[in-house]
Design a protein around this motif. Structure first.
Motif, PDB file in Angstrom:
ATOM      1  N   GLU A   1       3.904  -7.026   7.561  1.00 45.14           N
ATOM      2  CA  GLU A   1       3.765  -5.973   8.561  1.00 45.14           C
ATOM      3  C   GLU A   1       4.654  -4.776   8.249  1.00 45.14           C
ATOM      4  OE1 GLU A   1       4.377  -7.936  12.320  1.00 45.14           O
ATOM      5  OE2 GLU A   1       2.264  -8.544  12.434  1.00 45.14           O
ATOM      6  N   ALA A   2       5.768  -5.004   7.581  1.00 44.52           N
ATOM      7  CA  ALA A   2       6.654  -3.901   7.216  1.00 44.52           C
ATOM      8  C   ALA A   2       6.157  -3.139   5.999  1.00 44.52           C
ATOM      9  CB  ALA A   2       8.064  -4.434   6.950  1.00 44.52           C
ATOM     10  N   CYS A   3       5.437  -3.820   5.110  1.00 38.63           N
ATOM     11  CA  CYS A   3       5.083  -3.235   3.813  1.00 38.63           C
ATOM     12  C   CYS A   3       3.629  -2.804   3.688  1.00 38.63           C
ATOM     13  CB  CYS A   3       5.405  -4.219   2.688  1.00 38.63           C
ATOM     14  SG  CYS A   3       7.152  -4.644   2.544  1.00 38.63           S
ATOM     15  N   GLN A   4       2.741  -3.297   4.549  1.00 40.09           N
ATOM     16  CA  GLN A   4       1.327  -3.010   4.362  1.00 40.09           C
ATOM     17  C   GLN A   4       1.039  -1.521   4.471  1.00 40.09           C
ATOM     18  OE1 GLN A   4      -1.447  -4.072   7.487  1.00 40.09           O
ATOM     19  NE2 GLN A   4       0.228  -4.352   8.947  1.00 40.09           N
ATOM     20  N   GLN A   5       0.024  -1.073   3.760  1.00 40.54           N
ATOM     21  CA  GLN A   5      -0.396   0.322   3.816  1.00 40.54           C
ATOM     22  C   GLN A   5      -0.819   0.670   5.240  1.00 40.54           C
ATOM     23  OE1 GLN A   5      -3.022   2.716   0.795  1.00 40.54           O
ATOM     24  NE2 GLN A   5      -4.422   1.737   2.221  1.00 40.54           N
ATOM     25  N   GLN A   6      -0.349   1.805   5.734  1.00 43.96           N
ATOM     26  CA  GLN A   6      -0.681   2.269   7.069  1.00 43.96           C
ATOM     27  C   GLN A   6      -1.779   3.331   6.991  1.00 43.96           C
ATOM     28  OE1 GLN A   6       0.909   0.871   9.751  1.00 43.96           O
ATOM     29  NE2 GLN A   6       2.023  -0.429   8.311  1.00 43.96           N
ATOM     30  N   THR A   7      -2.407   3.585   8.132  1.00 41.62           N
ATOM     31  CA  THR A   7      -3.448   4.605   8.173  1.00 41.62           C
ATOM     32  C   THR A   7      -2.957   5.960   7.663  1.00 41.62           C
ATOM     33  OG1 THR A   7      -4.628   3.498   9.968  1.00 41.62           O
ATOM     34  CG2 THR A   7      -5.062   5.847   9.668  1.00 41.62           C
ATOM     35  N   PRO A   8      -1.749   6.429   8.054  1.00 40.71           N
ATOM     36  CA  PRO A   8      -1.285   7.719   7.499  1.00 40.71           C
ATOM     37  C   PRO A   8      -1.162   7.707   5.971  1.00 40.71           C
ATOM     38  CG  PRO A   8      -0.004   7.129   9.438  1.00 40.71           C
ATOM     39  CD  PRO A   8      -0.841   5.929   9.101  1.00 40.71           C
ATOM     40  N   ASP A   9      -0.857   6.544   5.389  1.00 36.56           N
ATOM     41  CA  ASP A   9      -0.783   6.458   3.930  1.00 36.56           C
ATOM     42  C   ASP A   9      -2.163   6.686   3.322  1.00 36.56           C
ATOM     43  OD1 ASP A   9       1.931   5.684   4.204  1.00 36.56           O
ATOM     44  OD2 ASP A   9       1.318   3.597   4.487  1.00 36.56           O
ATOM     45  N   LEU A  10      -3.167   6.067   3.932  1.00 39.71           N
ATOM     46  CA  LEU A  10      -4.533   6.254   3.446  1.00 39.71           C
ATOM     47  C   LEU A  10      -5.001   7.686   3.685  1.00 39.71           C
ATOM     48  CD1 LEU A  10      -7.078   5.038   2.215  1.00 39.71           C
ATOM     49  CD2 LEU A  10      -7.759   4.280   4.496  1.00 39.71           C
ATOM     50  N   VAL A  11      -4.574   8.275   4.800  1.00 38.42           N
ATOM     51  CA  VAL A  11      -4.923   9.671   5.089  1.00 38.42           C
ATOM     52  C   VAL A  11      -4.459  10.586   3.962  1.00 38.42           C
ATOM     53  CG1 VAL A  11      -4.374  11.640   6.588  1.00 38.42           C
ATOM     54  CG2 VAL A  11      -4.999   9.449   7.597  1.00 38.42           C
ATOM     55  N   ARG A  12      -3.211  10.407   3.535  1.00 40.15           N
ATOM     56  CA  ARG A  12      -2.677  11.258   2.461  1.00 40.15           C
ATOM     57  C   ARG A  12      -3.520  11.128   1.198  1.00 40.15           C
ATOM     58  NH1 ARG A  12       3.213   9.779   1.071  1.00 40.15           N
ATOM     59  NH2 ARG A  12       2.939  11.509  -0.392  1.00 40.15           N
ATOM     60  N   LYS A  13      -3.854   9.896   0.848  1.00 44.16           N
ATOM     61  CA  LYS A  13      -4.611   9.666  -0.389  1.00 44.16           C
ATOM     62  C   LYS A  13      -6.017  10.227  -0.280  1.00 44.16           C
ATOM     63  CE  LYS A  13      -1.838   5.562  -1.306  1.00 44.16           C
ATOM     64  NZ  LYS A  13      -1.773   4.091  -1.339  1.00 44.16           N
ATOM     65  N   GLU A  14      -6.646  10.008   0.862  1.00 44.72           N
ATOM     66  CA  GLU A  14      -8.012  10.496   1.041  1.00 44.72           C
ATOM     67  C   GLU A  14      -8.054  12.019   1.129  1.00 44.72           C
ATOM     68  OE1 GLU A  14     -11.965  11.341   1.995  1.00 44.72           O
ATOM     69  OE2 GLU A  14     -10.955   9.828   0.792  1.00 44.72           O
TER      70      GLU A  14
ATOM     71  N   GLY B   1      -7.636  -2.578   0.736  1.00 46.25           N
ATOM     72  CA  GLY B   1      -6.858  -3.102   1.846  1.00 46.25           C
ATOM     73  C   GLY B   1      -5.721  -3.993   1.409  1.00 46.25           C
ATOM     74  N   LEU B   2      -5.514  -4.120   0.101  1.00 49.99           N
ATOM     75  CA  LEU B   2      -4.480  -5.004  -0.427  1.00 49.99           C
ATOM     76  C   LEU B   2      -3.249  -4.239  -0.893  1.00 49.99           C
ATOM     77  CD1 LEU B   2      -6.793  -7.414  -2.448  1.00 49.99           C
ATOM     78  CD2 LEU B   2      -5.759  -7.814  -0.200  1.00 49.99           C
ATOM     79  N   GLY B   3      -3.157  -2.959  -0.536  1.00 51.36           N
ATOM     80  CA  GLY B   3      -2.037  -2.155  -0.968  1.00 51.36           C
ATOM     81  C   GLY B   3      -0.877  -2.200   0.010  1.00 51.36           C
ATOM     82  N   CYS B   4       0.258  -1.680  -0.423  1.00 52.41           N
ATOM     83  CA  CYS B   4       1.420  -1.551   0.444  1.00 52.41           C
ATOM     84  C   CYS B   4       1.806  -0.082   0.505  1.00 52.41           C
ATOM     85  CB  CYS B   4       2.575  -2.423  -0.035  1.00 52.41           C
ATOM     86  SG  CYS B   4       3.083  -2.124  -1.729  1.00 52.41           S
ATOM     87  N   ARG B   5       2.851   0.208   1.252  1.00 51.05           N
ATOM     88  CA  ARG B   5       3.224   1.600   1.483  1.00 51.05           C
ATOM     89  C   ARG B   5       3.589   2.314   0.185  1.00 51.05           C
ATOM     90  NH1 ARG B   5       5.190   3.663   6.947  1.00 51.05           N
ATOM     91  NH2 ARG B   5       3.704   5.135   6.096  1.00 51.05           N
TER      92      ARG B   5
END
Length: 485
Positions: A171-184, A212-216
């Protein structure tokens, strides 16, 4: 907001980072249509961009209709096994468990356009290097998702100390929606700029960011799809893009890496977000959506894979460039273990739903395929800690490295024959689409012995202590990931 001349050093003049705000509503569209496509998400502002999730049409029914059984360990569940005491419909809010299934959707035919290289150069038609066909999903019935009561929370699988530590790390390390936002956001902007050179180029976000298997801290992989009667030389294309990228205000540190699969590596300006861009390595798109389907098939998949990757990285056996295991290889090893339990945690999706993962499926239709898979509910209710211990034990004591090939495609081991692909290879892990060996980087006995020894040692320690800190510095990893926010 600052005028361009007054922006502080290191700060963008735009409120959303180094990118100008969209002039019109944006669409997260992996079919690359002008308007919202069948897989699109209407996104008024970049911050609202959701993960690539598939959601079913709302229904008032609380149980699957007779024609839409849920699969349990590969077995269709009979209608009398359903009741409001044991199943519930999947919630459709963002906090719920993402689904694999949704009603069938008609996929529009791909555009038959032409791509344009730099002004004055030749033009070529937009057709594929690989033979493709369009997905015949019209015979598939809609599915209504049902999951066991209470299984939408990881806490169901975290009732012991080790499992709880795994959940905390995940839960501390998983990729968050804002992380995906930046990449997209960067992907969208890059595609627009690249299309000034290659008019119908298609840029896909692939790898762990999309599966969905990435981290921050995960970097982003991109695949540029250029089809045509003309064969595109990746080095030439990447050289053209390198010159282009040096003129872009949001890209820096471009580096052309002439590997077996050449890539253009670069960073988002003013950040530590790194991208690797390849040309026409379309198998990466196919395996991204295959892994995504596995990642969302069971709540335990993403946490155990994240923990295994962190463990392997910490113990220096997760770097293919140094003769050890790639992250992709590790993921396949975890999936294989979960497929081969006496009570499997996962099925073989390729075997059970070949039409959804056909290697000849048109690349534009690849994101559509998994939408037609019904939910899978495993009878295996092992905790996360039990699965991690079992994973280490399997490769420490059970798996025959010298005689067996790992096959996620078949959900079993295959015999290691004398073919060139497997002969004299220390570790054999089958790529699910191309069927080559993704563990071929392990070509030195000393590295192979180190990998095996690490499985044995970690299993021995963890079995005795039942404490994740005994094999992994949990707090240090969490702090490092948190610093990336």
């Amino acid at each position: 907001m600052f005028p361009r001349s007054a922006a502080p050093r290191g700060r963008s003049v735009y409120s959303h980072g180094p990118y100008p705000p969209p002039a019109v509503p944006r669409y997260y569209d992996y079919n690359h249509q002008r308007a919202a496509g069948v897989n699109s998400f209407h996104v008024p502002v970049p911050e609202r961009l959701p993960p690539y999730e598939w959601k079913p049409t709302p229904s008032t029914s609380r149980v699957p209709p007779p024609h839409a059984p849920t699969m349990i360990n590969g077995r269709k569940r009979s209608n009398d096994e359903y009741s409001h005491h044991v199943v519930k419909r999947q919630r459709l809010d963002s906090s719920s468990r993402p689904l694999i299934s949704s009603p069938p959707i008609q996929i529009p035919p791909p555009l038959h356009l032409h791509d344009q290289e730099i002004a004055g150069s030749s033009r070529s038609s937009f057709t594929g290097n690989d033979r493709s066909y369009h997905s015949p999903h019209s015979h598939l019935h809609p599915q209504v998702s049902a999951i066991p009561e209470g299984s939408n929370s990881l806490q169901v699988y975290a009732k012991d100390k080790l499992s709880g530590q795994m959940v905390e790390l995940y839960e501390a390390c998983q990729q968050q929606t804002p992380d995906l936002v930046r990449k997209e956001t960067c992907r969208t902007r890059l595609q627009q700029d690249i299309q000034g050179v290659y008019a119908v180029a298609r840029l896909y976000l692939t790898g762990s960011s999309m599966s969905g298997l990435g981290c921050r801290s995960s970097d982003a992989d991109l695949c540029l799809v250029l089809k045509g009667n003309k064969r595109h030389d990746p080095i030439h294309v990447l050289s053209v893009l390198q010159r282009l990228f040096k003129s872009l205000p949001y890209v820096e540190r471009t580096q052309l890496i002439r590997a077996k699969v050449p890539i253009l590596r670069f960073r988002e300006k003013g950040s530590d977000l790194e991208f690797d861009l390849n040309v026409n390595n379309t198998v990466g798109i196919r395996n991204t959506f295959l892994l995504r389907s596995y990642a969302y098939a069971d709540l335990r998949i993403k946490p155990i894979i994240l923990v295994v990757k962190k463990w392997a990285r910490h113990n220096q056996i997760n770097d293919a460039s140094k003769g050890t295991l790639s992250s992709y290889t590790l993921v396949l090893m975890v999936l294989h273990y979960l497929q081969t339990r006496n009570e499997p945690v996962l099925p073989s999706l390729q075997r059970d739903y070949p039409e959804c993962f056909n290697p000849l499926l048109d690349i534009n239709a690849v994101p559509e395929g998994p939408k037609h898979i019904p939910p899978y509910i495993s009878r295996n209710q092992s905790s996360l800690g039990e699965l991690l211990l079992g994973f280490l034990k399997y490769y420490a004591t059970d798996f025959r490295w010298d005689k067996q090939v790992i096959s996620v495609r078949e959900a079993r081991t295959l015999p290691k024959n004398n073919s060139k692909e497997w002969r004299n290879k220390y570790i054999c892990v089958e790529e699910p689409f191309e069927r080559n060996n993704v563990a071929r980087a392990v070509h030195e006995k000393v590295k192979f012995d180190a990998i095996k020894a690490q499985f044995v040692e970690s299993w021995r320690i963890l079995q005795k202590r039942k404490d994740l800190n005994s094999i992994l510095p949990v707090r240090a990893i969490i702090n490092k990931e948190s610093s990336r926010r």
